[in-house]
Design a protein around this motif. Structure first.
Motif, PDB file in Angstrom:
ATOM      1  N   LYS A 212      -8.833  -0.622  -0.192  1.00  0.00           N
ATOM      2  CA  LYS A 212      -8.035  -1.835  -0.027  1.00  0.00           C
ATOM      3  C   LYS A 212      -8.798  -3.045  -0.556  1.00  0.00           C
ATOM      4  CE  LYS A 212      -5.715  -0.078   4.111  1.00  0.00           C
ATOM      5  NZ  LYS A 212      -4.418   0.124   3.446  1.00  0.00           N
TER       6      LYS A 212
ATOM      7  N   THR B  94     -12.088   2.166   1.953  1.00  0.00           N
ATOM      8  CA  THR B  94     -10.675   2.082   2.317  1.00  0.00           C
ATOM      9  C   THR B  94      -9.739   2.071   1.120  1.00  0.00           C
ATOM     10  OG1 THR B  94     -10.663  -0.339   2.319  1.00  0.00           O
ATOM     11  CG2 THR B  94     -11.299   0.756   4.372  1.00  0.00           C
TER      12      THR B  94
ATOM     13  N   GLU C 280      -7.685   7.067   9.562  1.00  0.00           N
ATOM     14  CA  GLU C 280      -6.716   6.219   8.875  1.00  0.00           C
ATOM     15  C   GLU C 280      -7.398   5.114   8.071  1.00  0.00           C
ATOM     16  OE1 GLU C 280      -3.647   6.890   8.783  1.00  0.00           O
ATOM     17  OE2 GLU C 280      -3.479   8.393  10.362  1.00  0.00           O
ATOM     18  N   VAL C 281      -8.686   4.874   8.346  1.00  0.00           N
ATOM     19  CA  VAL C 281      -9.414   3.819   7.643  1.00  0.00           C
ATOM     20  C   VAL C 281      -9.638   4.186   6.186  1.00  0.00           C
ATOM     21  CG1 VAL C 281     -11.688   2.728   7.452  1.00  0.00           C
ATOM     22  CG2 VAL C 281     -10.553   2.852   9.665  1.00  0.00           C
ATOM     23  N   PHE C 282      -9.921   5.453   5.914  1.00  0.00           N
ATOM     24  CA  PHE C 282     -10.408   5.855   4.602  1.00  0.00           C
ATOM     25  C   PHE C 282      -9.285   5.965   3.578  1.00  0.00           C
ATOM     26  CE2 PHE C 282     -13.486   7.764   7.658  1.00  0.00           C
ATOM     27  CZ  PHE C 282     -14.529   6.920   7.358  1.00  0.00           C
ATOM     28  N   ASP C 283      -9.650   5.707   2.335  1.00  0.00           N
ATOM     29  CA  ASP C 283      -8.716   5.771   1.211  1.00  0.00           C
ATOM     30  C   ASP C 283      -8.091   7.162   1.145  1.00  0.00           C
ATOM     31  OD1 ASP C 283      -7.372   5.584  -1.173  1.00  0.00           O
ATOM     32  OD2 ASP C 283      -9.054   4.768  -2.305  1.00  0.00           O
TER      33      ASP C 283
ATOM     34  N   LEU D 107     -16.723  -1.568   2.440  1.00  0.00           N
ATOM     35  CA  LEU D 107     -15.437  -1.275   3.087  1.00  0.00           C
ATOM     36  C   LEU D 107     -14.334  -1.099   2.045  1.00  0.00           C
ATOM     37  CD1 LEU D 107     -15.499  -3.757   6.117  1.00  0.00           C
ATOM     38  CD2 LEU D 107     -15.969  -1.305   6.137  1.00  0.00           C
ATOM     39  N   GLU D 108     -14.415  -1.879   0.972  1.00  0.00           N
ATOM     40  CA  GLU D 108     -13.439  -1.752  -0.119  1.00  0.00           C
ATOM     41  C   GLU D 108     -13.534  -0.380  -0.769  1.00  0.00           C
ATOM     42  OE1 GLU D 108     -12.054  -4.585  -3.882  1.00  0.00           O
ATOM     43  OE2 GLU D 108     -13.876  -5.006  -2.768  1.00  0.00           O
TER      44      GLU D 108
ATOM     45  N   VAL E 183     -10.466  -3.011   9.803  1.00  0.00           N
ATOM     46  CA  VAL E 183     -11.179  -1.758  10.038  1.00  0.00           C
ATOM     47  C   VAL E 183     -11.544  -1.630  11.518  1.00  0.00           C
ATOM     48  CG1 VAL E 183     -13.302  -0.483   9.565  1.00  0.00           C
ATOM     49  CG2 VAL E 183     -12.060  -1.569   7.691  1.00  0.00           C
TER      50      VAL E 183
ATOM     51  N   LEU F  78     -10.386  -7.758   5.976  1.00  0.00           N
ATOM     52  CA  LEU F  78     -10.674  -6.328   5.908  1.00  0.00           C
ATOM     53  C   LEU F  78     -11.608  -5.855   7.021  1.00  0.00           C
ATOM     54  CD1 LEU F  78     -10.258  -3.661   4.472  1.00  0.00           C
ATOM     55  CD2 LEU F  78     -12.012  -4.310   2.810  1.00  0.00           C
TER      56      LEU F  78
ATOM     57  N   ASP G  41       0.818  -1.220   0.000  1.00  0.00           N
ATOM     58  CA  ASP G  41       0.000   0.000   0.000  1.00  0.00           C
ATOM     59  C   ASP G  41       0.846   1.261   0.000  1.00  0.00           C
ATOM     60  OD1 ASP G  41      -2.760  -0.980   0.042  1.00  0.00           O
ATOM     61  OD2 ASP G  41      -2.226  -1.830   1.969  1.00  0.00           O
TER      62      ASP G  41
ATOM     63  N   LEU H 213     -19.643   3.958   6.571  1.00  0.00           N
ATOM     64  CA  LEU H 213     -18.848   2.998   7.341  1.00  0.00           C
ATOM     65  C   LEU H 213     -19.727   2.280   8.373  1.00  0.00           C
ATOM     66  CD1 LEU H 213     -16.054   1.806   8.003  1.00  0.00           C
ATOM     67  CD2 LEU H 213     -15.707   3.715   9.578  1.00  0.00           C
TER      68      LEU H 213
END
Length: 650
Positions: free
Chosen positions: A536, A534, A565-568, A530-531, A554, A550, A123, A585
């Protein structure tokens, strides 16, 4: 005697004092040099006047003589790793720089980290070839370079890392063929979503197909064999013989040989002409037969004028005249072609999975469709046709319609529309280099809502469990609305389909029962949300150093009150959307509840997303005029009984 004892005691106390006050001076200087040359957030506040062993992310050995572990995940590091900094920590065992904004190539002096056991660089935006400095770190047990922009081949030198138990190279741009990597002791391996090609080596064939997904040129092993379903283009003619060579060979032939060849050719041509005449007369004597429809609500395409060639019989598995060209179209379709047209189409592999391979087929008249070639179908022809009848009736603007199917003993094909804008997986996890167009918040919300509507329609109106919700099965229209594909196929495989084919998205109960339900679809949709939030990929191993999935990752971040820190990172450029991201979320975390009865139904999920403030603005999201919880007759079906989800703030 007393003197000796006192001396020994004083020496012991002195040693202990020196041990307590010792400081890894050289390692401290290296760390300070790294921090001074790399942009970082205020979460790293290393004070040069205190011991490096007390700094955030730093762990020393028991004697505090060297740095043993350096963990700086998601702390806002930006830039390239300066040489002569981290590479000087030659006693390091664990290094984690994951989920930062680091780029450039890995420094050559990483080769000094010979005692390193775990390296986590996922990442980020690292570029260049596979770092040659890493192939000499023979004590590595876990290496994660996933979700970067590495290019070029995967070197055979990976075999030097004989202690590896986990190798994660997915979501990069590696190309070329896979080397024959020694997989003894290698429990986890992933090269998905690269540009690899060729046959998968036997040493790697034991891993799931998901470990190789997204490499359009790979074949063999857990993927379909390397001979594709569609006929390859005719090979180019061989190079013509030069005049000098031709003349030489002609002079070597005697006159008798030339006469013999001419007579033989004439005789062969005569036999061929007689055979063609007999075939035409036989065909004229045969009465025309009306072909019966294969399934109710469907129409079968009549055989083509010319019979199917024997080579195509081998391809399709058709063994009798009646079985040929039975491509079955559903009512209300827009296509008009037969199996012969499909076999003549130029084809391109779109993706391979454990249930089959998808092809983009361009027919001669210009029509483009997607053909999915199923494998390991476990039901009879009658059961297959009955299930296709159910799936073929499903029509919704957010569901990719099934247009036709083909069944023979050896081949089972599904035909559907081709979506030119690709999948959510490619859009979300494509190369994040400088040329990438980020996926904005408005479009993510549009995709989330339209996907939810399509899935709710499957559940309520179609009474169908999707069974394989994942980003690669969410396809995009030109207006960025989403359509779900590959739905309802689980019943075709019985219990033979392993749940690993939806790795990362599967609900906990599916691991035990191997049965998908409406509630397991809701869980998979929650992972998809969540994808989107995030950035991810859920099948990306080692989101944290322990390889958690995942949803658990989270939860762990939120539990530490690091919600941001969770978010893209691509969403951080947008302002005034924090509340909406947290709302989505919350919906996602409700969907991924480990207890199925605590998950909402899909029609409730649609309602919750529609009630978010942004749905009612002019951002392009449609406020649905038709309730997706209503069937085709406009009636609202009874909702499933469930425990009301608790409204908890992450």
């Amino acid at each position: 005697m007393v003197v000796n004892f006192s001396f020994v005691f004083l020496v012991s106390v002195l040693i202990l004092c020196l041990g307590v006050t010792s400081e890894p001076v050289q390692d401290k200087q290296a760390l300070l040099a790294f921090l001074s040359k790399t942009k970082h957030s205020n979460r790293i506040q290393w004070n040069s006047s205190t011991s490096a062993c007390n700094w955030v992310g730093v762990q020393c050995d028991a004697n505090r003589s060297f740095v043993y572990t350096l963990r700086l995940p998601a702390v806002g590091l930006v830039g390239s790793i300066p040489p002569n900094t981290i590479g000087r920590l030659n006693q390091l065992r664990v290094l984690s720089l994951r989920a930062n904004g680091l780029f450039g190539e890995i420094p050559a002096d990483f080769s000094n980290l010979t005692l390193l056991r775990s390296l986590y660089l996922q990442d980020n935006a690292f570029t260049g070839p596979f770092p040659p400095s890493l192939t000499g770190l023979t004590r590595l047990s876990r290496l994660d370079l996933s979700s970067n922009n590495f290019t070029g081949p995967i070197p055979f030198g990976v075999n030097n890392l004989t202690q590896l138990t986990g190798l994660f190279l997915q979501n990069n741009r590696f190309s070329g063929s896979l080397p024959s990597i020694n997989s003894d002791g290698l429990n986890e391996f992933d090269v998905a979503n690269n540009s690899l090609n060729g046959s998968i080596p036997d040493t790697l064939s034991k891993y799931d197909a998901s470990s190789f997904a997204g490499n359009l040129g790979l074949c063999g092993g857990p993927l379909p064999p390397c001979n594709p379903f569609f006929p390859s283009p005719a090979p180019s003619p061989s190079e013509p013989i030069s005049p000098s060579t031709s003349g030489k060979k002609s002079r070597n032939l005697s006159t008798g040989a030339i006469i013999g060849i001419a007579v033989g050719s004439a005789f062969a041509a005569l036999l061929l002409l007689l055979f063609l005449i007999l075939c035409l007369r036989k065909r004229q004597r045969q009465p025309s037969k009306q072909q019966k429809p294969v399934a109710a609500g469907a129409r079968a395409v009549p055989p083509a004028e010319a019979g199917t060639s024997s080579s195509k019989d081998d391809i399709t598995g058709a063994s009798t005249e009646g079985e040929r060209n039975k491509l079955v179209f559903f009512e209300g379709g827009v296509y008009s072609f037969d199996l012969e047209d499909l076999l003549r189409a130029s084809a391109e592999v779109l993706g391979k999975g454990s249930v089959g391979t998808s092809y983009k087929a361009v027919l001669e008249e210009g029509t483009t469709v997607v053909v999915k070639r199923l494998k390991d179908v476990a039901v009879s022809k009658k059961e297959f046709e009955m299930h296709m009848e159910t799936l073929g009736k499903i029509r919704h603007e957010n569901v990719v319609p099934l247009r036709a199917f083909y069944y023979s003993k050896d081949e089972k094909l599904l035909v559907s529309d081709f979506m030119r804008d690709g999948s959510l997986s490619a859009l979300l996890h494509g190369s994040r280099g400088s040329g990438r167009t980020p996926l904005g918040w408005d479009n993510r919300m549009r995709i989330a809502l339209s996907t939810a509507r399509g899935l709710a329609h499957l559940h309520v109106s179609g009474k169908v469990v999707h069974g394989n919700i994942k980003a690669s099965n969410v396809l995009l229209r030109s207006d960025q609305d989403a359509c779900i594909s590959d739905f309802g196929l689980n019943p075709l495989f019985g219990n033979s389909t392993p749940p690993s084919r939806v790795a990362g998205y599967r609900a906990p109960e599916v691991l035990e029962t191997r049965k998908v339900t409406f509630k397991s679809d809701v869980y998979s949709f929650g992972v998809l949300l969540l994808e989107l939030l995030t950035g991810k990929a859920p099948n990306q191993a080692s989101l944290g150093e322990e390889g958690i999935d995942l949803p658990r990752w989270v939860q762990s971040v939120v539990r530490e009150e690091w919600t941001a820190e969770v978010f893209d990172v691509e969403l951080m450029r947008y302002h005034s959307i924090e509340e909406e991201m947290v709302q989505l979320l919350q919906i996602a975390m409700t969907c991924v509840s480990t207890v199925p009865d605590q998950r909402p139904s899909m029609q409730e999920v649609v309602r919750m997303i529609e009630e978010m403030n942004r749905v009612e603005t002019d951002d392009g999201l449609r406020q649905s005029s038709d309730d997706p919880s209503k069937g085709s007759d406009g009636q609202t079906p009874p909702t499933e009984s469930r425990t009301t989800p608790r409204s908890t703030t992450p």
